[in-house]
Design an enzyme around this catalytic site. Structure first.
Site, mmCIF file in Angstrom:
data_model
loop_
_atom_site.group_PDB
_atom_site.id
_atom_site.type_symbol
_atom_site.label_atom_id
_atom_site.label_comp_id
_atom_site.label_asym_id
_atom_site.label_seq_id
_atom_site.Cartn_x
_atom_site.Cartn_y
_atom_site.Cartn_z
ATOM 1 N N ILE B 640 -8.908 13.631 21.302
ATOM 2 C CA ILE B 640 -9.080 13.819 22.742
ATOM 3 C C ILE B 640 -10.494 13.347 23.106
ATOM 4 C CG2 ILE B 640 -9.158 15.504 24.607
ATOM 5 C CD1 ILE B 640 -6.340 14.996 23.451
ATOM 6 N N GLU B 716 1.660 11.306 30.351
ATOM 7 C CA GLU B 716 3.054 11.588 30.658
ATOM 8 C C GLU B 716 3.631 12.727 29.825
ATOM 9 O OE1 GLU B 716 4.780 7.294 31.635
ATOM 10 O OE2 GLU B 716 3.025 7.269 30.353
#
Lengths: 355, 750, 164
Positions: B640, B716
């Protein structure tokens, strides 16, 4: 939007003179008229801006205990007027459950009473609509009708009235003050919105050139303050028109209902109220079965105008629920989610832990 | 590709920018109103364009009152099929790859409501708007075909942009026969419209045969090429500027007719022309998510292990082009099963052509699959999490390949623990709150492929030790201005404030596509490589300079950090970038980089982001009103880069799931094809009050295969899993199994 | 017909010759005054992106005829920061990540300011969520928005600004 003349009269007489000319439309908050102009449903030749007419922006308590509200009072100001909200809590709750903070700041009382249906076919100038263009037919019939009327409709029109505000006003027997070329008149709110019948699509009872100057809540309307609720079902938690809504007000003494008021929104072309349903509650003790019987009486004769039979069930259940909630007593403070069937969620569930 | 490309684990040059929860670098511009979105551009002499929309779904325009429009004060031009200048590329052509047909007044035909049928240009927006209304078109109308049962069914040879419609694993009949328990149900999802807050807009201006367009775009350099093709000019002659997109969600990658017409008008009139779609025009030519009807057949053995998954999807597309929502693909990679059959077919209806809308295929497919799996767990009498664990895919069910990384088990555990899942009663209708509302808990698995496309970047180290680094990236809200700059700064071994990051402009190197949740991975890899290219050259200068404390260390023997190169074996010996450049007499150093997946890794591994979403709903037992009172997701998506922004992306996706589950639905009148809720009052998306509590937790995941940065994607992922979790919670509260979305409250009342 | 109107926009008087009575306050702010921070999301009062303060109240500028606003005091997003000093709400929106694409953000911030000035939100997140529900954020940054309103309100209270 078509080109129009914009005028801003400074007196009521001047306004009425202008408003009585063919093709004129009164502009107050603009949240409905301007919207309809943008989509080509309203095409006024003259826009008569009445927002600055003197003397229409106050909330007064009259000597007989009635309350008069000027037509230019903003929805938000009315809902947040503490005297008003205390006396008529269901009206305040209905106001705060409608639209958004921004729209409530712009919308005025008069315009709200004049609010047009949100029927998609009314809003589409290409579709047949007896209400918009008498004689063209009703494209809603046989179309997408989940939000349409289940009572009081005809083959002329199956639209519903969208207002939250008008529902408790109807229950309280508000009187609309009207001025026009032929002088002033009072009209019970029950007669402001006309139901469709075999020959006409209904609509507004105002004559050409007439405008709403104010609204009176009769003295007895303040007698329900202790037991009042407005509830609203919708597709999202806020900022949505009602699928069905219900205003319920009770006057209870010693555990007995002395008087009841009950009206539904979203089911008909006007706020739906029947005195006989209210009469069934008089002299009874608050009780779910009696409430349900009254709700049933209120919706007696209902029939789907399309794919909306479920609304009949929902309307009866919501009316029952609103009576139950009203009987529990008006909330001490305005619910965080006005008119929601849900109470506020606790705040200590992981979010805003540091707030 | 660079000659060496160390993987993230061993990579010592990775600096301290990535992984930091930095606030948005574009935040200041966005909170002060100075961020310039396309329609905010106001070049001198700009004209306003509005296109007239067809009110009919099928047929021909037979007349337009052009004279009335031209007579309206301020109207300067009306473009119709009669006078529309030629385009070099046929709007009905599809040159392959990512392309769809579009409507740019190529003829008088009408193929859906909202299609452009004329363009009106005026001095003011008000005049152009009214001019378009005054055209009062007449039509020869043919009956509209709307809905699964109104349209024409066909067998499709693709889903999405050219993906295979059918993938089968194992012997489905044998799998079915091996099952002792069987489940078979059909789920439906409606048309959905992207409705980014910023309606599509364009400001076009010509200078000779050079075109400048300000328009939001998710694939800037690719779109530049497409626009150039339409106008028969070299791609270099087109400058496409898209520094900020007011949301995209898949709808802002491909050129659309209204943009082409605006560019034509600007050339015709030799004036800059601006066009911004109205909200009602967002329900026609800018794509949408097609409706799906999905049949799921699941077979299980006595232990609750799946023996067969059969997922067939029928999806709607337009009458004239094919984009099939690849929903069945969700069943290819989520749960282990010896036999999997996935297939698709289509139905042609008279709407605009669907396209990629946030998690295209995955969102709809996950919604149905996660509901079906929950129902299968009920068939087996198993806790839904236990059922999912029994069918945990240790390797990719579709290919049998090892996953590049998969911390889904950890996601299940973390999410369940945070949510309190262990206290969940197995049967529905067991929990109520103090007000008597039904309470239900449900869950879903989130899955999204870790896509990469191709991107390029260029970095320049300057004499003062600062750097410029550039790629034509697109920030539609996901945070590219920040996350890509973090990666770029790391590649350069600089603090982020020493790096000037340029993006959002087609004059820069190709930043690839902000789509498929692969932008950070792709453009980030290119940027990192470009920075690394610079550092490599810098290291050569230093280590070959006898005066340098780094002399002789060799290229691989130095580490870049905070604007200095250090000896790897002796951190105290270092030299600043600026000093190295100065001593070498070099003004600046340039590096170039490319981002793309290593083909070897792509061949060997299956690459997905994973997650687990848990939902709590309250339902009024008599009235059916639903409120999602808690939504907690745990996600594993590789490295991340910016936890602050990644979390926002995941939360946004989860709330999209909420909207999908409970409210989003594009409704067209079946007789006319007209949207009956083609605005934001009728097409409901979640509002603030819908979301009392939502949390996205992140599970650490190292991945040495997806790309050198170890980055997957989060854009998504959040919507997958969430729809099913909410629907399953609704069942758990009410005992009613939702099989049609959105879940209408009247379906929940007895 | 040309209408002459005058607006006080962010404290500055703007005299505007309005050739077209149809112009909304939103379009006048964007196209005539040149303040494009206020955004058009739906143009029909259905999204809140165009929220500005008029005479201290938050409204949808898309549903206000500019002509009808003659004489009004208008505050837009451009009027909040003082030089380089961000308004506490602006700072809080950045800190709490109360936006993604940023398109609805000016409207969100102006709406938050209006809500705080209405004095009804307190620090109750649920009241803030309800009060901010007239501002749609399709990126769904709602949690950050709510947090930003709480933080911004606190900072304003600390500096006495919410009383203005």
């Amino acid at each position: 939007m078509n080109l129009f003349d914009y005028i801003r009269p400074t007196s009521l007489d001047e306004a009425i003179a202008a408003g009585a000319t063919p093709g004129a439309a009164y502009l107050s908050g603009g949240t409905n008229l301007l919207d309809l102009m943008k989509i080509g449903v309203k095409t006024p030749a003259t826009v008569v801006d009445i927002t600055r007419l003197p003397g229409l922006d106050s909330i007064e308590r009259l000597a007989d205990g009635a309350t008069r509200i000027g037509a230019m009072v903003r929805n938000s100001d009315l809902a947040h007027d503490s005297d008003f909200a205390t006396a008529y809590p269901a009206v305040a709750e209905a106001l705060l459950s409608g639209a958004s903070g921004q729209l409530r700041n712009a919308a005025r009382l008069g315009g709200n009473l004049m609010q047009q249906t949100r029927c998609a076919y009314y809003q589409d100038p290409k579709s047949a609509c007896n209400r918009r263009a008498p004689g063209t037919g009703c494209a809603a019939i046989g179309g997408e009708t989940r939000n349409h009327a289940v009572i009081g409709w005809s083959d002329q029109c199956i639209a519903t009235h969208p207002s939250d505000f008008c529902v408790p006003l109807a229950a309280l027997g508000a009187v609309v003050e009207i001025a026009g070329p032929d002088g002033t008149r009072d009209l019970p709110i029950d007669q402001l919105h006309l139901l469709p019948d075999a020959a006409s699509a209904g609509g507004m009872a105002l004559h050409p050139g007439e405008l709403i100057t104010g609204l009176r809540l009769p003295p007895e309307a303040a007698g329900f303050r202790a037991y009042s609720r407005y509830l609203k079902l919708r597709e999202r938690t806020s900022y949505a028109f009602a699928i069905v809504s219900a205003a319920a007000m009770l006057r209870i003494e010693d555990g007995v209902i002395l008087e009841a008021r009950l009206a539904l929104g979203g089911v008909a072309a006007k706020p739906w109220r029947r005195p006989e349903a209210e009469a069934m509650l008089r002299g009874t003790k608050p009780d779910a079965e009696t409430f349900h019987a009254a709700a049933k009486a209120l919706m007696a004769g209902a029939k789907p105008s399309g794919d909306n039979a479920a609304k009949i069930t929902l309307a009866k259940r919501l009316a029952t629920r609103a009576l139950q909630r009203a009987a529990e007593g008006t909330p001490g403070v305005m619910p965080a989610l006005p008119a929601s069937v849900f109470p506020s969620e606790p705040t200590d569930r992981g979010d805003h832990a540091d707030a | 590709m660079p000659d060496t490309f160390p993987t993230s684990g061993a990579h010592t040059r990775m600096g301290s920018n990535s992984g930091q929860p930095m606030t948005r670098r574009d935040g200041l511009a966005k909170v002060t109103g100075t961020a310039t979105y396309a329609a905010d551009n106001r070049p001198e002499g700009v004209l306003h364009a509005v296109y007239a929309m067809s009110s009919e779904a099928r047929g021909q325009v037979t007349s337009l009152n052009v004279a009335a429009a031209l007579a309206h004060p301020g109207v300067v031009h009306v473009m119709t099929p009669e006078n529309r200048p030629p385009l070099a590329r046929d709007p009905d052509s599809k040159p392959g790859g990512m392309a769809l047909r579009t409507e740019a007044l190529q003829d008088n035909s009408v193929r859906y409501v909202g299609q452009p049928i004329a363009l009106v240009v005026a001095q003011t927006l008000e005049a152009a708007t009214e001019g378009a209304a005054l055209l009062s078109p007449t039509y020869a109308v043919e009956p509209a075909r709307i809905g699964f049962d109104g349209g024409e069914a066909f067998e499709t040879d693709s889903t999405g942009f050219g993906s295979p419609p059918t993938v089968n694993v194992g012997d489905i009949e044998a799998g079915r026969a091996a099952g002792t328990h069987h489940f078979d149900a059909t789920y439906e999802t409606p048309l959905q419209y992207h409705n980014a807050m910023e309606p599509h807009a364009i400001v076009a201006e010509w200078d000779g045969d050079h075109l400048t367009i300000d328009t939001p775009n998710q694939a800037i350099v690719m779109a530049r090429g497409a626009f150039a093709d339409y106008f028969d000019i070299p791609a270099e002659n087109v400058v496409l500027r898209s520094p900020y997109l007011g949301g995209g969600f898949g709808s802002k990658a491909l050129p659309i007719g209204p943009q082409l017409l605006t560019i034509l008008a600007a050339r015709e009139l030799q004036r800059p022309v601006k066009l911004a779609l109205r909200r009602d025009q967002m329900f026609g030519p800018v794509m949408h998510r097609g409706a799906t009807r999905q049949r799921l057949r699941l077979d299980m053995d006595e232990t609750g292990q799946l023996t067969a998954i059969d997922h067939h999807t029928t999806a709607t597309t337009s009458s004239f082009d094919t984009f099939i929502e690849g929903a069945s693909a969700a069943s290819r990679n989520t749960y282990a099963s010896p036999a999997i059959a996935t297939s698709h077919s289509g139905v042609r209806v008279d709407t605009g052509t669907p396209g990629a809308m946030r998690a295209p295929g995955e969102a709809t497919g996950s919604a149905a699959l996660e509901c079906a799996v929950d129902e299968a767990a009920e068939v087996m009498g198993l806790d839904p999490l236990e059922f999912r664990l029994r069918n945990y895919a240790e390797t990719d069910p579709q290919t049998g390949k090892a996953f590049s990384s998969k911390a889904l088990r950890e996601c299940y555990a973390l999410g369940a623990k945070s949510f309190g899942w262990e206290n969940r009663p197995l049967a529905p209708r067991q929990m109520r709150d103090a007000q008597g509302h039904l309470v239900g808990w449900g869950m879903g698995t989130a899955l999204f492929a870790a896509h990469m496309n191709k991107a390029e970047a260029r970095a320049v180290l300057r004499a003062d030790g600062s750097a410029m680094i550039a790629t034509a990236g697109a920030d539609m809200g996901q945070g590219a201005w920040t996350a890509l700059a973090q990666i770029a700064a790391d590649g350069l071994g600089l603090g982020i404030d020493q790096v000037e990051f340029r993006s959002g402009d087609s004059t820069l190197p190709n930043g690839g596509v902000a789509g498929g949740s692969g932008h950070t991975a792709t453009a980030g890899s290119a940027l990192f490589a470009a920075g690394e290219g610079v550092i490599r050259k810098l290291a050569d200068l230093a280590t070959e300079d006898p005066e340098s404390p780094l002399f002789g260390a060799g290229n691989a023997g130095v580490v870049a950090r905070d604007g200095r190169l250090h000896r790897a074996d002796d951190d105290s010996r270092s030299q600043s970038y600026s000093e190295i450049l100065r001593n070498a007499g070099v003004e600046e150093l340039e590096g170039k980089g490319e981002g793309a997946r290593d083909p070897g890794h792509a061949e060997a591994r299956a690459m997905f982001s994973h997650g687990a979403v848990f939902a709590e709903v309250k339902v009024d037992p008599e009235l059916g009103q639903v409120r999602v009172t808690r939504l907690i997701g745990a996600f594993a998506a590789g490295r991340i880069i910016n936890p602050h922004l990644a979390r926002s992306q995941l939360l946004g996706g989860m709330i999209w799931g909420l909207g999908f589950a409970l409210m989003e639905e594009g409704i067209h009148d079946k007789r006319t094809g007209r949207p009956v809720n083609g605005d934001l009052a009728g097409y409901h998306v979640p509002v603030n009050a819908d979301v009392p509590m939502v949390e996205a937790l992140m599970v650490h995941e190292d991945d040495d295969f997806v790309n050198p940065l170890g980055v997957k994607g989060v854009g998504e992922l959040g919507i997958t899993g969430s729809v099913g979790a909410i629907a399953n919670a609704v069942w758990h509260a009410t005992g009613v199994r939702p099989r049609s979305f959105p879940i209408h409250l009247e379906t929940l009342i007895g | 017909m040309t209408l002459s109107i005058s607006l006080i926009v962010n404290g500055e008087q703007k005299d505007i010759a309005l050739e077209d009575p149809r112009a909304t306050l939103l379009d006048v702010l964007r196209d005539r005054v040149g303040l494009t921070g206020t955004k058009k999301g739906c143009d029909r009062g259905q999204c809140g992106a165009c929220t500005v303060l008029v005479d201290g109240r938050r409204i949808n500028s898309c549903l206000a005829l500019a002509a009808s606003q003659d004489g009004a005091e208008v505050t837009t997003i451009e009027g909040l920061a003082t030089g380089d000093d961000l308004h506490p709400l602006q700072a809080a929106f950045i800190e709490a990540d109360g936006f993604q694409c940023g398109y609805c953000t000016p409207g969100q911030i102006m709406s938050a300011l209006g809500l705080i000035r209405e004095g009804l939100a307190d620090n109750d997140p649920e009241r803030i969520r309800e009060g901010m529900s007239g501002n749609i954020c399709r990126c769904a940054a709602y949690q950050g928005i709510t947090e930003a309103v709480i933080k911004g309100h606190k900072a304003m209270t600390d500096t006495g600004e919410s009383q203005i």
